[in-house]
Structures are given as structure tokens and as C-alpha cells.
Design an enzyme around this catalytic site. Sequence first.
Site, PDB file in Angstrom:
ATOM      1  N   LYS A 257       0.836  -1.217   0.000  1.00  8.60           N
ATOM      2  CA  LYS A 257       0.000   0.000   0.000  1.00  8.60           C
ATOM      3  C   LYS A 257       0.866   1.262   0.000  1.00  8.60           C
ATOM      4  O   LYS A 257       1.941   1.302   0.616  1.00  8.60           O
ATOM      5  CB  LYS A 257      -0.932  -0.030   1.217  1.00  8.60           C
TER       6      LYS A 257
ATOM      7  N   PHE B 122      -0.466   8.272  -8.888  1.00  9.36           N
ATOM      8  CA  PHE B 122      -0.775   9.620  -9.397  1.00  9.36           C
ATOM      9  C   PHE B 122      -2.293   9.827  -9.334  1.00  9.36           C
ATOM     10  O   PHE B 122      -2.822  10.679 -10.030  1.00  9.36           O
ATOM     11  CB  PHE B 122      -0.337   9.748 -10.864  1.00  9.36           C
TER      12      PHE B 122
ATOM     13  N   CYS C 239      -4.742   9.023  -6.281  1.00 11.40           N
ATOM     14  CA  CYS C 239      -5.550   8.812  -5.076  1.00 11.40           C
ATOM     15  C   CYS C 239      -6.773   9.721  -5.170  1.00 11.40           C
ATOM     16  O   CYS C 239      -6.642  10.940  -5.348  1.00 11.40           O
ATOM     17  CB  CYS C 239      -4.759   9.144  -3.816  1.00 11.40           C
TER      18      CYS C 239
ATOM     19  N   LYS D  98       0.388   4.719 -11.808  1.00  9.37           N
ATOM     20  CA  LYS D  98      -1.025   4.360 -11.632  1.00  9.37           C
ATOM     21  C   LYS D  98      -1.887   5.592 -11.869  1.00  9.37           C
ATOM     22  O   LYS D  98      -1.765   6.590 -11.162  1.00  9.37           O
ATOM     23  CB  LYS D  98      -1.254   3.804 -10.225  1.00  9.37           C
TER      24      LYS D  98
ATOM     25  N   THR E 206      -9.406   3.854  -8.415  1.00  6.17           N
ATOM     26  CA  THR E 206     -10.838   3.983  -8.107  1.00  6.17           C
ATOM     27  C   THR E 206     -11.429   5.258  -8.724  1.00  6.17           C
ATOM     28  O   THR E 206     -10.707   6.193  -9.050  1.00  6.17           O
ATOM     29  CB  THR E 206     -11.047   4.021  -6.587  1.00  6.17           C
TER      30      THR E 206
ATOM     31  N   CYS F 270     -39.654  -5.789 -35.073  1.00  3.16           N
ATOM     32  CA  CYS F 270     -38.413  -6.032 -34.316  1.00  3.16           C
ATOM     33  C   CYS F 270     -37.196  -5.602 -35.144  1.00  3.16           C
ATOM     34  O   CYS F 270     -36.898  -6.212 -36.169  1.00  3.16           O
ATOM     35  CB  CYS F 270     -38.289  -7.519 -33.971  1.00  3.16           C
TER      36      CYS F 270
ATOM     37  N   CYS G  62     -32.855  -5.011 -31.621  1.00  8.29           N
ATOM     38  CA  CYS G  62     -32.060  -4.178 -30.699  1.00  8.29           C
ATOM     39  C   CYS G  62     -31.444  -4.986 -29.563  1.00  8.29           C
ATOM     40  O   CYS G  62     -30.492  -4.570 -28.945  1.00  8.29           O
ATOM     41  CB  CYS G  62     -32.896  -3.037 -30.136  1.00  8.29           C
TER      42      CYS G  62
ATOM     43  N   CYS H 299     -34.677  -7.399 -25.322  1.00 12.43           N
ATOM     44  CA  CYS H 299     -35.386  -8.539 -24.721  1.00 12.43           C
ATOM     45  C   CYS H 299     -34.406  -9.609 -24.250  1.00 12.43           C
ATOM     46  O   CYS H 299     -34.571 -10.198 -23.181  1.00 12.43           O
ATOM     47  CB  CYS H 299     -36.385  -9.126 -25.719  1.00 12.43           C
TER      48      CYS H 299
HETATM   49  C1  LIG Z   1      -9.845   0.586   1.007  1.00 12.71           C
HETATM   50  C2  LIG Z   1      -8.980   0.804  -0.200  1.00 12.71           C
HETATM   51  C3  LIG Z   1      -7.750   1.434  -0.067  1.00 12.71           C
HETATM   52  C4  LIG Z   1      -6.956   1.669  -1.176  1.00 12.71           C
HETATM   53  N1  LIG Z   1      -5.731   2.259  -1.030  1.00 12.71           N
HETATM   54  C5  LIG Z   1      -4.935   2.459  -2.111  1.00 12.71           C
HETATM   55  C6  LIG Z   1      -3.636   3.003  -1.979  1.00 12.71           C
HETATM   56  O1  LIG Z   1      -3.147   3.300  -0.881  1.00 12.71           O
HETATM   57  N2  LIG Z   1      -2.913   3.209  -3.112  1.00 12.71           N
HETATM   58  C7  LIG Z   1      -3.374   2.882  -4.355  1.00 12.71           C
HETATM   59  O2  LIG Z   1      -2.669   3.072  -5.349  1.00 12.71           O
HETATM   60  N3  LIG Z   1      -4.602   2.333  -4.501  1.00 12.71           N
HETATM   61  C8  LIG Z   1      -5.375   2.115  -3.424  1.00 12.71           C
HETATM   62  N4  LIG Z   1      -6.606   1.524  -3.568  1.00 12.71           N
HETATM   63  C9  LIG Z   1      -7.081   1.167  -4.926  1.00 12.71           C
HETATM   64  C10 LIG Z   1      -6.834  -0.309  -5.230  1.00 12.71           C
HETATM   65  O3  LIG Z   1      -5.470  -0.602  -5.265  1.00 12.71           O
HETATM   66  C11 LIG Z   1      -7.437  -0.706  -6.588  1.00 12.71           C
HETATM   67  O4  LIG Z   1      -6.752  -0.012  -7.601  1.00 12.71           O
HETATM   68  C12 LIG Z   1      -8.918  -0.387  -6.686  1.00 12.71           C
HETATM   69  O5  LIG Z   1      -9.568  -0.823  -5.514  1.00 12.71           O
HETATM   70  C13 LIG Z   1      -9.581  -1.021  -7.904  1.00 12.71           C
HETATM   71  O6  LIG Z   1      -9.444  -2.406  -7.932  1.00 12.71           O
HETATM   72  P1  LIG Z   1     -10.577  -3.456  -7.426  1.00 12.71           P
HETATM   73  O7  LIG Z   1     -11.834  -3.177  -8.165  1.00 12.71           O
HETATM   74  O8  LIG Z   1      -9.965  -4.799  -7.664  1.00 12.71           O
HETATM   75  O9  LIG Z   1     -10.758  -3.179  -5.967  1.00 12.71           O
HETATM   76  C14 LIG Z   1      -7.411   1.264  -2.454  1.00 12.71           C
HETATM   77  C15 LIG Z   1      -8.626   0.610  -2.581  1.00 12.71           C
HETATM   78  C16 LIG Z   1      -9.417   0.366  -1.469  1.00 12.71           C
HETATM   79  C17 LIG Z   1     -10.734  -0.351  -1.635  1.00 12.71           C
END
Ligand SMILES: Cc1cc2nc3c(=O)[nH]c(=O)nc-3n(C[C@H](O)[C@H](O)[C@H](O)COP(=O)(O)O)c2cc1C
Length: 409
Positions: free
Chosen positions: A49, A139, A141, A180, A208, A381, A384, A387
Site C-alpha cells: 500500500k 498519481f 488517489c 497508476k 478507483t 423487431c 435491438c 429482450c
Molecule cells: C480501502 C482501499 C484502499 C486503497 N488504497 C490504495 C492506496 O493506498 N494506493 C493505491 O494506489 N490504490 C489504493 N486503492 C485502490 C486499489 O489498489 C485498486 O486499484 C482499486 O480498488 C480497484 O481495484 P478493485 O476493483 O480490484 O478493488 C485502495 C482501494 C481500497 C478499496
Amino acid sequence: MITHQQDLSIDFCGVRFANPFLLSAAPPTDDMDMVRAAFDAGWAGAVLKTTSVETERVDLVYPMMSAVHYDGRRIMGLGNIDLISEHHIDVVEKRARTLKKEYPDRVVAVSIMGSKKEEWQELVRRLEGAGVDIIECSFSCPQGSMGEEPGAMLAQSIEATERVAGWVKQAAGRCPVVIKITPQVTSIVKVAQAVKRGGADALCAANTIPSLMGVNVDTFVPCPDVHGKSTYSGLSGPATKPITLRTLAEIARNVDLPITATGGPVTWRDAVQMMLVGATTVQFCTAVMHYGFDIIDDLRDGLAFYLQDKGFARPADIIGLALPNIVGHGELPREPRVISSVIEDRCVRCDLCYIACRDGGHQAIQLKKPDRLPTIDPEKCPGCRLCVTVCPADALTMVARPPASTRVS
Ligand SMILES: Cc1cc2nc3c(=O)[nH]c(=O)nc-3n(C[C@H](O)[C@H](O)[C@H](O)COP(=O)(O)O)c2cc1C
């Protein structure tokens, strides 16, 4: 178990992974015993992490998780308001050194974040000295990158991405540098190109997605409720997989850098899909936080089975195979025309296809008396596929449109 017959190893930036599956930087990699348990279970690598030299600024808030539940599943999407690790580089450096000694055949990567050039470069030098295999730079968070405006991510600036990637690469000797990035940008390709211009070795796509997870309609407090207040979360988990696939495909089609995928995988099929659109390795977080480290058994078995079944010698053979099949909308074939067709013995008479077509499609389905079997009107139809999408029993399929003279109404 068939994995022993199949070579699952893969090369990523000159680093050998025993299989393409690793843990992403997140809570499962923020504790030594958890990483050991993951390696013992069979994970090929882990990204520890994100660490920094300024952990006093890591002011965590609890509770920090909430989820979108859907149709009986507890986690369709996981939202977190976590920050980077509370563990200072002094601690992580030692951990990395120990893990590398204990598990020389596993890939130990570390995620880092700095706020200025000296910090980024100090982190790189110390971790290289500790023997890590890969350095991943966050890059992206969603709570904001150090040194940027509050809430702003480094990878949302093309200029900052290139500049900081350059600093990191300048300090790195032996270790590949992975950047990242976030999918929350106007052009993921421009960001990936900036990473390449900065000289980094690979991309991690993607972190995320900034989200608001829900709102309590009684208290008006969004989720997660932190004593009456909330903030935007980073969304992960299965709901994000389609966004990840598109992000991977866009990068792979336009930028010549290896990619490690993150965002949404749960099963081996998800991972294979990510590799088919350009990922070399696939990182897991939410799936492990939900189901535990042992999902690695299914991931390895599933991939081994898939490769054998399709006649591929190794995982690298499937990277990017779906990319030639992604084209612009204007280049999609318009022929042959199709319509939907009912598989009578599968139909459970739920009426869902009828209702969807009546109110959201083309009013092309009628319910035949006496038993409400859906029938398709070929004149109405257009094919698309709504259904097919709503049918819970796989009782509809697409077939070639019959020539006008042979159509039955
Ligand atoms: C609780 C939590 C903490 C995270 N902390 C970090 C982090 O410190 N550094 C980072 O690059 N990504 C962090 N992530 C992102 C994850 O590494 C990962 O990229 C993201 O959850 C998407 O993948 P997933 O769908 O498999 O969870 C964190 C994700 C979660 C859920």
C-alpha cells in the site's frame, strides 16, 4: 486442479510473475502477515500500500467504507474514503526487504506518493536499495495527490504527469517504474502518452473512480456517514469493470507501454477479458477484501483451463487479442440483419421481455394465448437485443432475419 500442467508465468517489464495475478495497493497489502498469507495462497506478487515520507499527514477517518448492493450481492461497487498507508517509508522499506528475503520468487512491488521531486526520488532510491522488484507511483488517489490542489489528482494534469514520471524514472536504476493513473480524465490516451514521454516503463490502469455512494433519505447524509457528514468515495469492485476494460483498450490501442490492470476483476473470466484488451497482469483488491486470498485457486485453475481449452501455450499469447475487434461506430457492420427469437422450452412466462419491449423497445413482442408465450413480430423487431438482455432464463436469442416472403407474423 490442472494448473501444474500449464505454464502460467508471464514477463512484465522484465520481471517474471509465476502467474498474472497480484494484489493491488490496498488494505490487503498493508500488513506483513496478510502479504505472507497471500503469497502462501499462491499470489504471484503484491503492491504494498502506498507509502510516503510524510505519514503524519495521513489522517484517517472511520468508518471509511460503504457499498452499492444490487440484487442480493453485497458489493456491486465498494466505496472507500481511505488514504495512503499510515506506514512510513522507514517501515515499508524494512518490510519489502524482509518479504523479498522470505519470498524471493514472488514479486514485491511498492506504491509510493511524494509531494515534491526530492521526496519522490528518495522513495525510489530507498526502495530500490531494499530490493523491491517494481515501483508503482500513485498519481491517482481519489482523495487528492500530495502537492496538488485538494481533491486533485496528479494524473489529471498532463503536464504534471509527464514531469513527475520523469523525476521518478530519473532516480530509478534497476526497477521498472509503473504509473497508476485515474480513469477520471477527458483523454486517457493523452495521460498515457504523458507517462511514456516521462520515460516510465508501464501503466497501472486504473485507480478507483470518484463517486458519491448514496444518500440516506431520512437523515440526508451521504454514505459513508461519518458522524453526520460524508465526502466523495473512490469506487472499486465489479461495477467498475466495464470502465476498466474501456480504459485498458484505449491505452493499448494507442500507447506502446505494458499495462497492469486494476478495477473490478472478481473471476478468472474478468481477468482474461482484461488481458484480451491489453493487460499483461491483473491486480485484485475488492474481490480479495470480499472473498479472501483463496480466490487465487480459481483464478489459476480457470486461466489454466482456458489456455488449454483454446490451445494457447502461455498467458502472454492472449494479450490484446480482442483489440482488432474494437472499431469506431461508423465502421461497425450493418449486415446481416438480425431479429430476436424465443426458445419456447426455456421461457418462464415472466413477461419481462414483453414489458421491456412494450415500454422501452419497439412494441414487437406479443403474449400468445393461452399460455402467454412471447412471440416476435418480425416487421416491428429491429433486433435491438433489449429482450435478450432482460430475460432471466436465457430464453431469447438473436437469429438471422428471415427474408420478407418467409416471415411469420
Ligand atoms: C480501502 C482501499 C484502499 C486503497 N488504497 C490504495 C492506496 O493506498 N494506493 C493505491 O494506489 N490504490 C489504493 N486503492 C485502490 C486499489 O489498489 C485498486 O486499484 C482499486 O480498488 C480497484 O481495484 P478493485 O476493483 O480490484 O478493488 C485502495 C482501494 C481500497 C478499496
